[in-house]
Design a protein around this motif. Structure first.
Motif, mmCIF file in Angstrom:
data_model
loop_
_atom_site.group_PDB
_atom_site.id
_atom_site.type_symbol
_atom_site.label_atom_id
_atom_site.label_comp_id
_atom_site.label_asym_id
_atom_site.label_seq_id
_atom_site.Cartn_x
_atom_site.Cartn_y
_atom_site.Cartn_z
ATOM 1 N N UNK A 1 -33.346 16.682 2.788
ATOM 2 C CA UNK A 1 -34.396 17.508 2.207
ATOM 3 C C UNK A 1 -34.088 17.836 0.750
ATOM 4 N N UNK A 2 -35.146 17.896 -0.062
ATOM 5 C CA UNK A 2 -35.042 18.295 -1.460
ATOM 6 C C UNK A 2 -35.960 19.481 -1.683
ATOM 7 N N UNK A 3 -35.433 20.551 -2.307
ATOM 8 C CA UNK A 3 -36.230 21.758 -2.506
ATOM 9 C C UNK A 3 -36.014 22.302 -3.908
ATOM 10 N N UNK A 4 -36.962 23.162 -4.312
ATOM 11 C CA UNK A 4 -36.772 24.041 -5.472
ATOM 12 C C UNK A 4 -37.006 25.456 -4.975
ATOM 13 N N UNK A 5 -36.408 26.415 -5.654
ATOM 14 C CA UNK A 5 -36.543 27.807 -5.236
ATOM 15 C C UNK A 5 -37.555 28.495 -6.146
ATOM 16 N N UNK A 6 -38.660 28.922 -5.546
ATOM 17 C CA UNK A 6 -39.758 29.542 -6.291
ATOM 18 C C UNK A 6 -39.736 31.046 -6.039
ATOM 19 N N UNK B 1 -38.473 31.474 -2.422
ATOM 20 C CA UNK B 1 -38.890 30.628 -1.303
ATOM 21 C C UNK B 1 -38.418 29.207 -1.556
ATOM 22 N N UNK B 2 -37.727 28.620 -0.577
ATOM 23 C CA UNK B 2 -37.309 27.221 -0.678
ATOM 24 C C UNK B 2 -38.533 26.343 -0.451
ATOM 25 N N UNK B 3 -38.996 25.696 -1.531
ATOM 26 C CA UNK B 3 -40.228 24.911 -1.481
ATOM 27 C C UNK B 3 -39.895 23.426 -1.484
ATOM 28 N N UNK B 4 -40.266 22.682 -0.437
ATOM 29 C CA UNK B 4 -39.952 21.238 -0.393
ATOM 30 C C UNK B 4 -40.671 20.477 -1.506
ATOM 31 N N UNK B 5 -39.986 19.535 -2.104
ATOM 32 C CA UNK B 5 -40.573 18.665 -3.124
ATOM 33 C C UNK B 5 -40.078 17.250 -2.895
ATOM 34 N N UNK B 6 -40.797 16.295 -3.508
ATOM 35 C CA UNK B 6 -40.390 14.887 -3.490
ATOM 36 C C UNK B 6 -40.073 14.463 -4.913
ATOM 37 N N UNK B 7 -38.888 13.940 -5.121
ATOM 38 C CA UNK B 7 -38.479 13.492 -6.455
ATOM 39 C C UNK B 7 -39.132 12.154 -6.753
#
Length: 359
Positions: free
Chosen positions: A302-307, A314-320
């Motif tokens: 899983x890849x996330x950014x923290x918003x 909130x750990x928000x999933x993203x796709x690189x």
């Protein structure tokens, strides 16, 4: 790996142990108060919307388009007398590129004269027989024979004349043993392959020409990065773009690379065939966002950014999609107002996973 001061470790550990919502990776919020955010050096930024995903730099070679390069050959055997052009010279259609002296050229003129004489005689006999036949003096069969002979002579003459045309020779020059190689169209001299005094045979290459207005890029891309499709773009150092026209599926056995070709914008440029340069891969992206590379956190697959929101991070999933020059292009549930953490992410991740320490 990023390292924190030892005095911050108890704070991170307390956060991991004391925040119930952060006990598991599936918790929706990771709570920090203002003092904790300041102590941990957490900062946020807004992502930037983009429709192009900028990838890593690749090395490309400038080449001529497949139908934009010619080889000028010797029309007959002989000795090169002069080559009045040099590499890089712009030439127009019909420009003299090389001059040869050939002992075979006068013989070709003799063949032309013989063919012209034979055709003239055959036409004369045909016309005479037609007249005699109309007067009832000779049979039709004889007229047919003379017409066939005239047709054959005309065909032979046309073949000799076509040979002169294809060779770009005039009878006047050839009668003196002079053979001129001319440019088939406007172009730039890419390479001289002969020098004055050199003996050449018929069809030996003399020069290479290229249409400098139609150039391409050729890349040998590692298989791991070879997911190119026709229509992808490559950004050049001068800001222009080249469009991918061919993404080969065959693989170089030794280098394990795939050949990719991209068309450069039409028109003159400072680029030259054989030149190497760095280009940047670009792909069209829908609802993509650019964030600093430090904002990206990974946990397993899983890849996330923290918003940051009103109730915490909130750990928000993203796709690189791509990474370049310290930035990462991602897709995910972000907006232009999203406050994405760019520093202190190790502390946030530690709380998210329910423990202190680093990654």
């Amino acid at each position: 790996m990023t390292h924190f001061s030892l005095r911050l470790l108890p704070l991170i550990a307390a956060l991991g142990a004391g925040v119930a919502l952060a006990a598991t990776p599936t918790a929706p919020n990771i709570l920090f108060n203002a003092e904790q955010i300041k102590s941990l050096g957490i900062s946020v930024t807004n992502p930037k919307s983009t429709t192009v995903a900028a990838g890593s730099s690749l090395t490309a070679k400038v080449i001529a388009a497949p139908d934009a390069e010619w080889v000028v050959t010797a029309q007959t055997s002989g000795v090169v007398v002069r080559v009045p052009v040099a590499e890089g010279d712009a030439v127009t259609a019909g420009s003299v590129l090389a001059e040869l002296r050939s002992a075979e050229a006068p013989q070709m003129v003799a063949e032309l004269m013989q063919a012209e004489s034979a055709a003239k005689l055959a036409r004369s006999e045909r016309d005479r027989d037609r007249q005699l036949h109309s007067e009832g003096i000779i049979a039709a069969r004889r007229v047919q024979a003379s017409e066939a002979a005239a047709s054959q002579a005309e065909s032979q003459l046309a073949a000799v004349r076509m040979r002169f045309k294809l060779m770009g020779m005039s009878a006047a020059d050839a009668s003196n043993g002079r053979v001129l190689a001319r440019a088939p169209s406007s172009a730039t001299v890419l390479e001289r392959l002969v020098n004055p005094g050199q003996r050449v045979a018929e069809a030996d290459p003399l020069l290479r020409l290229v249409d400098a207005n139609r150039l391409m890029l050729e890349l040998q891309v590692p298989i791991s990065e070879a997911s190119f499709t026709v229509g992808d773009t490559l950004a050049l150092p001068d800001g222009r773009q080249a469009a991918v026209t061919q993404a080969g599926w065959g693989t170089s056995e030794m280098a394990q690379t795939v050949r990719v070709r991209a068309a450069l914008p039409a028109g003159k440029s400072s680029l030259r065939p054989g030149q190497w340069l760095k280009v940047q891969r670009e792909t069209v992206a829908s609802a993509a966002w650019v964030v600093p590379a430090t904002a990206i956190s990974r946990q397993g697959n899983d890849t996330v950014v923290f918003v940051q929101g009103a109730q915490g991070f909130v750990a928000t999933p993203v796709k690189v999609l791509a990474s370049h020059s310290g930035n990462t292009t991602v897709s995910g549930a972000l907006t232009a107002q999203s406050a994405v953490a760019t520093t202190g992410t190790i502390a946030i991740k530690g709380a998210w996973l329910g423990h202190g320490g680093g990654e």
